[in-house]
Structure formats: structure tokens, C-alpha cells
Design an enzyme around this catalytic site. Structure first.
Site, PDB file in Angstrom:
ATOM      1  N   HIS A 167      21.421 -23.160 -25.472  1.00 14.97           N
ATOM      2  CA  HIS A 167      22.719 -23.324 -26.161  1.00 14.97           C
ATOM      3  C   HIS A 167      22.567 -24.487 -27.120  1.00 14.97           C
ATOM      4  O   HIS A 167      21.583 -25.235 -27.038  1.00 14.97           O
ATOM      5  CB  HIS A 167      23.864 -23.620 -25.177  1.00 14.97           C
ATOM      6  CG  HIS A 167      23.544 -24.761 -24.266  1.00 14.97           C
ATOM      7  ND1 HIS A 167      23.598 -26.075 -24.675  1.00 14.97           N
ATOM      8  CD2 HIS A 167      23.102 -24.784 -22.991  1.00 14.97           C
ATOM      9  CE1 HIS A 167      23.220 -26.848 -23.678  1.00 14.97           C
ATOM     10  NE2 HIS A 167      22.894 -26.094 -22.637  1.00 14.97           N
ATOM     11  N   SER A 210      24.040 -24.426 -19.671  1.00 15.03           N
ATOM     12  CA  SER A 210      22.724 -24.183 -19.061  1.00 15.03           C
ATOM     13  C   SER A 210      22.755 -23.088 -18.018  1.00 15.03           C
ATOM     14  O   SER A 210      21.813 -22.305 -17.896  1.00 15.03           O
ATOM     15  CB  SER A 210      22.217 -25.450 -18.380  1.00 15.03           C
ATOM     16  OG  SER A 210      21.892 -26.416 -19.316  1.00 15.03           O
TER      17      SER A 210
HETATM   18  O1  LIG Z   1      25.525 -31.612 -17.849  1.00 16.02           O
HETATM   19  C1  LIG Z   1      26.098 -30.554 -17.527  1.00 16.02           C
HETATM   20  O2  LIG Z   1      26.489 -30.301 -16.391  1.00 16.02           O
HETATM   21  C2  LIG Z   1      26.351 -29.514 -18.594  1.00 16.02           C
HETATM   22  C3  LIG Z   1      27.540 -29.953 -19.392  1.00 16.02           C
HETATM   23  O3  LIG Z   1      28.670 -30.016 -18.596  1.00 16.02           O
HETATM   24  O4  LIG Z   1      25.230 -29.377 -19.418  1.00 16.02           O
HETATM   25  P1  LIG Z   1      24.163 -28.202 -19.166  1.00 16.02           P
HETATM   26  O5  LIG Z   1      24.932 -26.924 -19.127  1.00 16.02           O
HETATM   27  O6  LIG Z   1      23.251 -28.264 -20.362  1.00 16.02           O
HETATM   28  O7  LIG Z   1      23.457 -28.495 -17.904  1.00 16.02           O
HETATM   29 MN   LIG Z   2      21.511 -26.678 -21.207  1.00 15.51          MN
HETATM   30 MN   LIG Z   3      24.276 -29.856 -21.438  1.00 16.56          MN
END
Ligand SMILES: O=C(O)[C@@H](CO)OP(=O)(O)O
Ligand SMILES: [Mn+2]
Ligand SMILES: [Mn+2]
EC number: 5.4.2.12
Length: 557
Positions: free
Chosen positions: A471, A80
Site C-alpha cells: 500500500h 498491511s
Molecule cells: O502500524 C499499523 O498497525 C498499520 C497502520 O495502522 O500499518 P501497517 O498496515 O502497514 O502495518
Molecule cells: Mn504495510
Molecule cells: Mn503502515
């Protein structure tokens, strides 16, 4: 805000201004071949499915991982932070993971102010390293921790304590044991060489320390109690045993392991953080470190009772919040993401509404705006956060707040007050991370309903929609071998994939306001998330700055 000439965007030669644009980011929504582990395929998702008929002119795939989003290699899945940074900034910046690699490889990390500051404690006190223990590369990496430990010992650290957070989210569930064994073996070698080095505490990342956007301070408190006070419900003599034992509890998994401390023969915690110690948080990614950093650094703090607030020398691997200058000391300078599309659009009079629920709120605001909190122009922007459920794993409520986000976006669109209405719909990602396939199907259906709600509003105001994702995640829920078949573990069992993926993500444009003749170009080599910002600027009637990654669209007569 007066538009200074540096910020003024040129008018697009063919596209009009004044259209309402809905900008939808589906979190964790990649494109993959249909099979039973593709939850997006298996969920009823009519709104998203219908867009594919527009391929290749109004539906296409873009890259969301690896070098396209500033990560070290093509083996790095997207996430993210880097995804929203690229979407919002329109350019590719070397991200935390890469900057830390470079600083460690050149040794510059050990010559910087941040390291010098913490190393003042080495002679008399303990160096504590706190962070996520895995090779996931989203928030931290084991090999970076190893280099940090080695470099610190070589530079005089005599007593080292590592406070680990087990992963199971960016890596397979159960992999924690192997990572702890690897770290433990390194520490044994250090001990043989006269450094008093041990793991001191631990816990699962989603239950201990790594909360984000103030969703649940209890998570941070559990970590504080274990790391600083040396108190936890579970006590063990060594960390491998701790993780193996706690994983045997019914329903236990790496992400949610309860907090534990390591104790000596007399039952005393081996590594509470005390006055004079040095602390380095070795995660490079910001969102899940900000709350913890506040607890470690702020004199005035009322989020929970810290009991004791030790006077420490604290540095982050990176500075996690540039606005708050938090933490004030850090080992590696974060990427300087400047001149984001949000800032440009604000300077050019474009009004923006941004919304998500707590767990992703900072994604469509802070990450989108180049890791910057707050508004560029209060008069033109409104950011709305819908409180997330807390204290549960999201497979229990897989619909999350998707419909509430959809409603807020709809109302913002129909209000006529905003040129851009931007949302992040978290379901595919947050539920995908639980590894619960059935719940993830429900999650994807809910996300699609929210999308439909936004499309309907765009239809009414004769606006434009842009739908994409940051992603992959929900489109592939199983670990695969090189040929793409589900890979079985030693016991012949499927390995459920809780992490993001390397898959491309869809992007689609449409709506009654989309000018005739607008379509995706076919001449870009490997378009990715960073090409979206210029595209959106075009749809707002502007030409993007010349150093932005090229637009995805062209206008044909
Ligand atoms: O949950 C989070 O911290 C990440 C995975 O480690 O997910 P995202 O990048 O989608 O926030
Ligand atoms: Mn994400
Ligand atoms: Mn995630």
C-alpha cells in the site's frame, strides 16, 4: 509432503521451473506525482527508479486499496493486513472491516455466541470496550464502536466503560480530541438514559496496548495497568481534558500519548476491570491485538506481572489468531482465507525463505499465509525474524534493519537452497507513519539499497525478481484537498499525513532468469495485489488454481 491431487498445480506451458525468485514487498511504497511531500521521489532510489524504464512491459501499477483488497469502499486506504492477505492468497476476501459492518448492519453480531457470552455479565457487572478510537478503518472504526455500545445498552448493559487508544497514525495527528468528544457526547446521552457509561482509561496506540509480534511487552503492560488495575501516571476527571492536556507536553502526539486513567471525585479509578466483568476488544485487525488478547485470556502468562488476573468474560471483535484460537470467544467470524499460494507452493515442492524485522515479520509470514502461524512444511520453509529496535519512534533510526534484511535475503539466494526468497522491507511505512519527512527520505534510500543488494544476488544466480508494495505511505506525506493541493488547517498550517494512502503501488519483474517474451498483460481492467500470487506461481513454472485472480503476465513469442 506427498502432493495430493487437490494441491497439485499444473505445469506452466511455457515457463520453466527451478528459477530462484526474489519476492520483495516494500511496505508503504506507493506511486504518486513528484513534489516535496513525495519522500520516495526525493530520496535517491536508483534501484527502484531504474525499473520504470521497463514500463509498461515489466513495470506497472496495481491497486492496493478499497474493494481490490476486500475493504468496504474505495475510500478505504490499504494496509498491511489486507495487502499481504491479497498478495499471498491470490483472491479477494471480504476483510474484517467489512464483515463487522455486515454483522452490525444485520444485527447478527448481537445474536451470535460471542455476544451472548459477554452479555451474561450485563445484569450484575460492567462491560468494558477496549480499542483504537478513530475512523481510520485499518484496525477499528468509531462508528462500529458506537453501534456496539448502542446495541449493548439496548440489550441490557447497565454499566459500560470504554478504554480508548488514541490514533494519529491512520488519521491526522490531533484528531484524537474530536473522536473523544464524539464518544463522550454519546456516553452523555446514554447516562441521561440511565446507563452508567464512561471512558475509563486511555493512551496512545504506539505506547499503550497495541504492540505487535512481541516487539515490546512493556507497551501491553502499560495498557494492562491502566485498564485492569486502574493505575497510570496521569489521572484526569474526564477524557477530553486528558487528551487535550497530554497533547500539550513537548513532542506529544496522538500515537504516543502516555497512559491515563479517569478518576472520580475521590480520586478512585472509575473503571478497572474486575472479576465478573465482560471485556470486548473492538479492533477487528489481528496483529496488534494478539499480545493483549493473550494477557486477557491466558491463565499461564509470564510476559509481565499482571498483579491481578480477573475472571472475565472476554470476546474479541474477531478471533485474532485462528491457529491459537485466540481469543476463544469473538463476536464476528474472521475471513476464512484458505488455499494460499504459500500452501500450494509448499505442496508442489517449492522451497521458501521469508524474512523481515520484527515489526513486519508477521506480515510476510502470518498475513501472507492467510493469517496462519508457522510453516506449511518445515523441510521446505525457513522464516527468519531480525529483531527490530524497540522503545523508539522509527524516525530516530530510519534505516531500521533494511540492510540486515537485504543481507539475509542475499545469503538465502546465494545459498541455492531456496526457490523463493520473500522479504518485507518496512522503512517507507514505519518511518512514513512518524510524519517526519526528512527521516522518511532516509528510510526510502535505505529500502532502495536493500533492494539493490537483492537484485545483485539475483543477478549472480540468474534468477528472477518481483518487486511490489502492500500500500502507499511514503510517497505522500501531506493531506490534500480535492484538487490535490496541500490542504491547510484552520490556522493555515500544513497537515502532515502519517497514514497510508489510496495510491496504487508499483510492481516490476526482471532478472536474468526471466524468460524471453514475459511481459505484463494490458488486458486486465483493474489489476491489484490479488493478481500477484498467480503471477509468482507462473514464474515458478506453475499454472495458478482457476479461482485465483488472473496472472499479470503473458508470454509472447
Ligand atoms: O502500524 C499499523 O498497525 C498499520 C497502520 O495502522 O500499518 P501497517 O498496515 O502497514 O502495518
Ligand atoms: Mn504495510
Ligand atoms: Mn503502515
Amino acid at each position: 509432503m506427498a502432493t495430493s491431487s487437490a494441491w497439485k498445480l499444473d505445469d506452466h506451458p511455457k515457463l520453466p521451473k527451478g528459477k530462484t525468485i526474489a519476492l520483495i514487498v516494500l511496505d508503504g511504497w506507493g506511486e504518486s506525482a513528484p513534489d516535496q511531500y513525495n519522500c520516495i521521489h526525493n530520496a535517491p532510489t536508483p534501484a527502484m527508479d531504474s525499473l520504470k524504464h521497463g514500463a509498461p512491459d515489466t513495470w506497472t501499477l496495481i491497486k492496493a486499496h478499497g474493494t481490490a483488497v476486500g475493504l468496504p469502499s474505495e475510500d478505504d486506504m490499504g494496509n498491511s493486513e489486507v495487502g499481504h492477505n491479497a498478495l499471498g492468497a491470490g483472491r479477494i476476501f471480504a476483510q474484517g472491516a467489512k464483515l463487522c459492518d455486515q454483522a452490525l448492519a444485520s444485527g447478527k453480531i448481537f445474536q451470535g455466541e460471542g455476544f451472548k457470552y459477554v452479555s451474561e455479565s450485563f445484569e450484575t457487572n460492567t462491560l468494558h470496550l477496549v480499542g483504537l478510537l478513530s475512523d481510520g478503518g485499518v484496525h477499528s472504526r468509531l462508528d462500529q464502536l458506537q453501534l456496539l455500545i448502542k446495541g449493548s445498552a439496548e440489550r441490557g448493559a447497565k454499566r459500560i466503560r470504554v478504554h480508548i487508544l488514541t490514533d494519529g497514525r491512520d488519521v491526522l495527528d490531533g484528531s484524537s480530541v474530536g473522536f473523544v468528544e464524539t464518544l463522550e457526547a454519546d456516553l452523555v446521552t446514554l447516562r441521561e438514559n440511565g446507563v452508567d457509561a464512561q471512558i475509563a482509561s486511555g493512551g496512545g496506540r504506539m505506547y499503550v496496548t497495541l504492540d505487535r509480534y512481541e516487539n515490546d511487552w512493556e507497551v501491553v503492560k502499560r495498557g494492562w495497568d491502566a485498564q485492569v488495575l486502574g493505575e497510570a501516571p496521569h489521572k484526569f476527571k474526564n477524557a477530553v481534558e486528558a487528551v487535550k492536556t497530554l497533547r500539550k507536553e513537548p513532542g506529544a502526539n496522538d500515537q504516543y500519548l502516555p497512559p491515563f486513567v479517569i478518576v472520580d471525585d475521590s480520586g478512585k479509578a472509575v473503571g478497572p476491570i474486575v472479576d465478573g466483568d465482560a471485556v470486548v476488544t473492538f479492533n477487528f485487525r489481528a496483529d496488534r491485538m494478539v499480545m493483549h488478547a493473550k494477557a486477557l485470556e491466558y491463565e499461564d502468562f509470564d510476559k509481565f506481572d499482571r498483579v491481578r488476573f480477573p475472571k472475565i468474560r472476554y470476546a474479541g471483535m474477531l478471533q485474532y489468531d485462528g491457529e491459537l484460537k485466540l481469543p476463544s470467544r469473538y463476536l464476528v467470524s474472521p475471513p476464512e482465507i484458505d488455499r494460499t499460494s504459500g500452501e500450494y507452493l509448499a505442496h508442489n515442492g517449492v522451497s521458501t525463505f521469508a524474512c523481515s524485522e520484527t515489526v513486519k515479520f508477521g506480515h510476510v509470514t502470518f498475513f501472507w499465509n492467510g493469517n496462519r502461524s508457522g510453516y506449511f512444511n518445515e523441510k521446505l520453509e525457513e522464516y527468519v525474524e531480525i529483531p527490530s529496535d524497540s522503545g523508539i519512534s522509527f524516525n530516530v533510526q530510519p534505516k531500521m534493519k533494511a540492510l540486515e534484511i537485504g543481507e539475509k535475503a542475499r545469503d538465502a539466494i546465494l545459498s541455492g537452497k531456496f526457490d523463493q526468497v520473500r522479504v518485507n522491507i518496512p522503512n517507507g511505512d514505519m518511518v512514513g507513519h512518524t510524519g517526519d519527512i526528512e527521516a522518511t527520505v532516509v528510510a526510502c534510500e535505505a529500502a532502495d539499497l536493500a533492494v539493490k543488494m537483492i537484485f545483485d544476488a539475483i543477478e549472480q544466480v540468474k534468477g528472477i525478481y518481483v518487486v511490489t508494495a502492500d500500500h502507499g505511505n511514503a510517497e505522500d506525506m501531506v493531506k490534500r484537498d480535492k484538487s490535490g493541493k496541500p490542504a491547510l488547517d484552520k490556522e493555515g498550517k500544513l497537515q502532515i499525513l502519517t497514514s497510508h494512502t489510496l495510491k496504487p503501488v508499483p510492481i516490476a519483474i526482471g532478472g536474468p532468469g526471466l524468460s524471453k517474451g514475459v511481459r505484463f498483460r494490458k488486458d486486465l481492467d483493474t489489476p491489484g495485489l490479488a493478481n500477484v500470487a498467480a503471477t509468482v506461481m507462473n514464474l515458478h513454472g506453475f499454472v495458478a488454481p482457476s479461482d485465483y485472480e488472473p496472472t499479470l503476465i503473458e508470454v509472447v513469442e
